[in-house]
Design an enzyme around this catalytic site. Structure first.
Site, PDB file in Angstrom:
ATOM      1  N   GLU A   1      -0.585  -8.533   5.129  1.00  0.00           N
ATOM      2  CA  GLU A   1      -0.293  -8.666   6.568  1.00  0.00           C
ATOM      3  C   GLU A   1      -1.556  -8.687   7.416  1.00  0.00           C
ATOM      4  OE1 GLU A   1      -0.294  -5.984   4.910  1.00  0.00           O
ATOM      5  OE2 GLU A   1      -0.466  -4.157   6.119  1.00  0.00           O
TER       6      GLU A   1
ATOM      7  N   CYS B   1       0.844  -1.208   0.000  1.00  0.00           N
ATOM      8  CA  CYS B   1       0.000   0.000   0.000  1.00  0.00           C
ATOM      9  C   CYS B   1       0.876   1.254   0.000  1.00  0.00           C
ATOM     10  CB  CYS B   1      -0.974  -0.037   1.176  1.00  0.00           C
ATOM     11  SG  CYS B   1      -2.351   1.111   0.984  1.00  0.00           S
TER      12      CYS B   1
ATOM     13  N   HIS C   1      -3.442  -5.607   1.326  1.00  0.00           N
ATOM     14  CA  HIS C   1      -2.639  -5.820   2.543  1.00  0.00           C
ATOM     15  C   HIS C   1      -2.539  -7.289   2.957  1.00  0.00           C
ATOM     16  CE1 HIS C   1      -2.219  -1.588   4.037  1.00  0.00           C
ATOM     17  NE2 HIS C   1      -3.179  -1.420   3.148  1.00  0.00           N
TER      18      HIS C   1
END
Lengths: 90, 231
Positions: free
Chosen positions: B196, B85, B194
């Site tokens: 994560e 991002c 994302h």
């Protein structure tokens, strides 16, 4: 104090969502004759001392390298404003 | 393996990235933007957030912060670097990846669980996926529209450098549905969604099996571990 003004605009062929949103708001307020708004950036660089050709060249380089991203924006103007014209009222 | 995560002023997902690295079995190492110290790490993650308030342009000031000189050098020497991002925006601002990221075409910030197709597994961060695999990881951004010249886009496609493409919905007007890229060498990867945030059951996207059970993001971080074993 001399001021160098740098103006940056999103590339003409790119959609400018912020400008489009403002255009929509203006139309809702009845300003239908305003066909389009595009939003760019104006940088005012105050400098100590005189603006010479060398400094102006430096600013043109930094404008192309950092103040604008050439992939998405164009530097449309780098100019020296009359001393005080932009700054004295602040 | 030690994986560094750089915190910039305005980073938000640095701790999530560190958690993902730990869950994958590597050691996360906190790094700070204002130093010139990579602390001997083996790989680097540039996390999501709003570095330097996204002033000037998203990622533009962060790309010129002190530690990025070392990151650019390490990336050019082959160290794995993942930009997520805002990290992707930083990578394009450093020119480690081509193109640019602009405001979403609809003008709004968007948050959704996003389906993606893995287009390239030839990278340090994607080698654990299967070519063409469809994954779901969260997406949240306001300036995620990928743009590049037609010439650059053709070159990216021709060289197989598109790493991820949006499926079902193009959430931000990205050209050719591009969600992520890798560099020629395969050590640098950047993407808007994302990974994560999809590394542990109970916290990720919904799946057909159960709510919040999606862990497709974990493969990014296990891939880089695998890569270090193979090297």
């Amino acid at each position: 104090m001399p001021t160098i003004v740098v103006e940056v605009m999103p590339k003409a062929e790119l959609l400018d969502p912020a400008g489009k949103a403002v255009t929509g708001a203006l139309h809702r307020l009845g300003h239908e004759s305003i066909a389009e708004v595009r939003i760019g950036k104006r940088f005012e660089l105050r400098v100590d001392g005189e603006v010479d050709a060398d400094l102006l060249k430096q600013v043109e380089e930094v404008a192309a390298d950092m103040l604008a991203n050439g992939v998405i924006e164009d530097v449309i103007d780098v100019r020296v404003e009359d001393a005080g014209a932009a700054g004295e009222t602040r | 393996m030690r994986v560094g995560v750089i915190t910039f002023p305005g980073s938000l997902d640095d701790r999530d990235a560190m958690r993902a690295i730990r869950l994958a079995g590597a050691e996360p190492v906190a790094l700070w933007h204002g130093t010139h110290d990579l602390d001997g790490v083996d790989a680097i993650v540039l996390p999501g957030g709003f570095s330097y308030g996204d002033y000037l342009r998203a990622g533009a000031i962060a790309a010129r912060s002190p530690i990025m000189a070392e990151v650019i050098e390490a990336a050019n020497d082959g160290m794995p670097v993942l930009g997520i991002c805002n990290g992707f925006q930083i990578l394009v601002e450093t020119h480690l990846l081509p193109g640019g990221l602009v405001q979403n075409d609809h003008g709004d910030f968007i948050r959704r669980d996003q389906r993606l197709r893995v287009e390239s597994t030839s990278s340090a961060w994607t080698n654990g996926f299967a070519e063409g695999q469809e994954i779901t990881i969260p997406l949240k951004n306001g300036e995620g529209g990928y743009i590049a010249s037609e010439e650059t886009l053709d070159q990216l496609e021709g060289d197989g450098l598109v790493a991820f493409r949006y499926l079902d919905v193009n959430p931000n007007g990205s050209m050719r549905d591009i969600a992520g890229l890798r560099n020629e060498r395969g050590n640098v990867v950047g993407l808007m969604p994302h990974p994560e945030h999809a590394v542990e059951a109970g916290f990720g996207p919904d799946t057909a099996l159960a709510m919040r059970s999606g862990v497709d993001g974990l493969t990014f971080f296990t891939s880089v571990l695998q890569q270090s074993v193979l090297r």
